[in-house]
Design an enzyme around this catalytic site. Structure first.
Site, PDB file in Angstrom:
ATOM      1  N   MET A  31       0.842  -1.199   0.000  1.00 18.29           N
ATOM      2  CA  MET A  31       0.000   0.000   0.000  1.00 18.29           C
ATOM      3  C   MET A  31       0.881   1.255   0.000  1.00 18.29           C
ATOM      4  SD  MET A  31      -3.451  -0.937   1.968  1.00 18.29           S
ATOM      5  CE  MET A  31      -2.909  -0.669   3.635  1.00 18.29           C
ATOM      6  N   HIS A  38       9.298  -3.548   3.353  1.00 16.97           N
ATOM      7  CA  HIS A  38       8.854  -3.822   1.983  1.00 16.97           C
ATOM      8  C   HIS A  38      10.036  -4.170   1.071  1.00 16.97           C
ATOM      9  CE1 HIS A  38       5.715  -0.825   3.432  1.00 16.97           C
ATOM     10  NE2 HIS A  38       4.985  -1.874   3.139  1.00 16.97           N
ATOM     11  N   SER A 188       7.598   0.234  10.659  1.00 13.54           N
ATOM     12  CA  SER A 188       6.361   0.894  10.253  1.00 13.54           C
ATOM     13  C   SER A 188       5.499   1.277  11.443  1.00 13.54           C
ATOM     14  CB  SER A 188       5.498   0.059   9.301  1.00 13.54           C
ATOM     15  OG  SER A 188       4.500  -0.647  10.006  1.00 13.54           O
ATOM     16  N   SER A 189       5.803   0.754  12.569  1.00 15.19           N
ATOM     17  CA  SER A 189       4.980   1.063  13.738  1.00 15.19           C
ATOM     18  C   SER A 189       5.527   2.279  14.468  1.00 15.19           C
ATOM     19  CB  SER A 189       4.939  -0.138  14.658  1.00 15.19           C
ATOM     20  OG  SER A 189       4.669  -1.275  13.910  1.00 15.19           O
ATOM     21  N   ARG A 190       4.876   2.664  15.514  1.00 12.72           N
ATOM     22  CA  ARG A 190       5.309   3.845  16.253  1.00 12.72           C
ATOM     23  C   ARG A 190       5.988   3.469  17.547  1.00 12.72           C
ATOM     24  NH1 ARG A 190       0.825   8.249  16.557  1.00 12.72           N
ATOM     25  NH2 ARG A 190       0.146   8.325  14.399  1.00 12.72           N
TER      26      ARG A 190
END
Ligand code: AMP
Length: 280
Positions: A31, A38, A188-190
């Site tokens: 996405m 990725h 990708s997370s916080r």
């Protein structure tokens, strides 16, 4: 920089040409907003297949929250540069109207019973029907290929594998390890979400030390409860094939720990594998 294709017809024609030349195709679906998680998939596809291709499409069918869909922002030029550097030679980046001409009116989806109804599926109704629909559509238009999916989204990987098997799609599905920050955070997370990977680690340690499943789940819950900013959705130990709670565990058995929580309004998910150890 990869060639950008915007229609499914052109995508199919190009890939038919690739196959006709005898080359194999490795596909990664994303996405956008690409990062090293990725690109690890792209690199694997480029290593194992003759031609690596990718899709960048923010799929509205998998967002059960419209605001969440609108927040999703893609910088196509930056993504194409990253994809190209990782060996991707062609990217499908269709408009929503090209992919789903009927949307926002209702459109066909694919339901994978059981696997799609638990965990993320229970808390985000319809999410996996939308995921399975876009994956089925892209795989159908891609044709014979190897498709790379991240284990970070473990339930998604299970759903896709089952769908490909049930529908006999002409695709080999490959699951790839989660890429993490040095501190263990899944890319990708916080940062507030670090507690999720800490909880998984603590739960896995408990199982590997021979503690029962219920205790490992309790350990995970208590680690998360130390972080007031995180609202836990679930912390569960499951059989990796069925996603059911293992009724009994034997030493050496492989299980999966799944966790999800909401941090500052953003839902985060993670998981790890653990091998059940002997009680000490
Ligand atoms: P997304 O763009 O978030 O839909 O992810 C596209 C693909 O990349 C999915 O197969 C994800 O599981 C995979 N992916 C996302 N983050 C990571 C990560 N940190 N490590 C490995 N794979 C990932």
């Amino acid at each position: 920089v990869p060639d950008v294709i915007t229609t499914l017809a052109r995508w199919r024609a190009q890939l038919d040409g690739v196959r006709a030349s005898g080359a194999s195709i490795g596909l990664t679906m994303t996405m956008g907003a690409l990062h090293a998680g990725h690109t690890s998939l792209f690199e694997r596809a480029a290593t194992e297949c003759d031609v690596a291709v990718a899709t960048i499409f923010v799929n509205p069918l998998q967002f059960n929250d419209a605001a969440d869909f609108e927040r999703y922002d893609v910088d196509l030029d930056a993504d194409l540069a990253l994809a190209g550097a990782a060996g991707v030679s062609m990217v499908l980046a269709p408009s929503t109207a090209e992919m789903w001409p009927r949307w926002p009116q209702s459109t066909s989806t694919v339901h994978v019973p059981g696997l799609a109804d638990r965990f993320e599926g229970a808390d985000r109704p319809g999410h996996f029907d939308g995921v399975a629909a876009v994956v089925a559509k892209v795989l159908g238009r891609t044709g014979q290929c190897t498709a790379y999916f991240g284990e970070k989204d473990f339930q998604q990987l299970c759903v896709v594998r089952r769908m490909v098997d049930d529908l006999a799609l002409d695709v080999e599905v490959v699951g790839c390890p989660t890429v993490r920050e040095h501190d263990g955070l899944a890319l990708s997370s916080r940062n507030a979400a670090l507690v999720l990977s800490r909880a998984l680690r603590a739960g896995a340690d408990a199982l590997e030390g021979g503690q029962p499943v219920a205790d490992a789940e309790q350990v995970m819950r208590s680690v998360v409860s130390d972080e007031p900013l995180v609202a836990l959705a679930y912390a569960s130990v499951v059989d990796p094939a069925t996603l059911a709670s293992p009724s009994h565990v034997a030493v050496g058995m492989c299980v999966r720990l799944l966790i999800a929580g909401v941090v500052d309004g953003v839902r985060l998910i993670d998981n790890v594998e653990a091998v059940v150890g002997a009680a000490r």
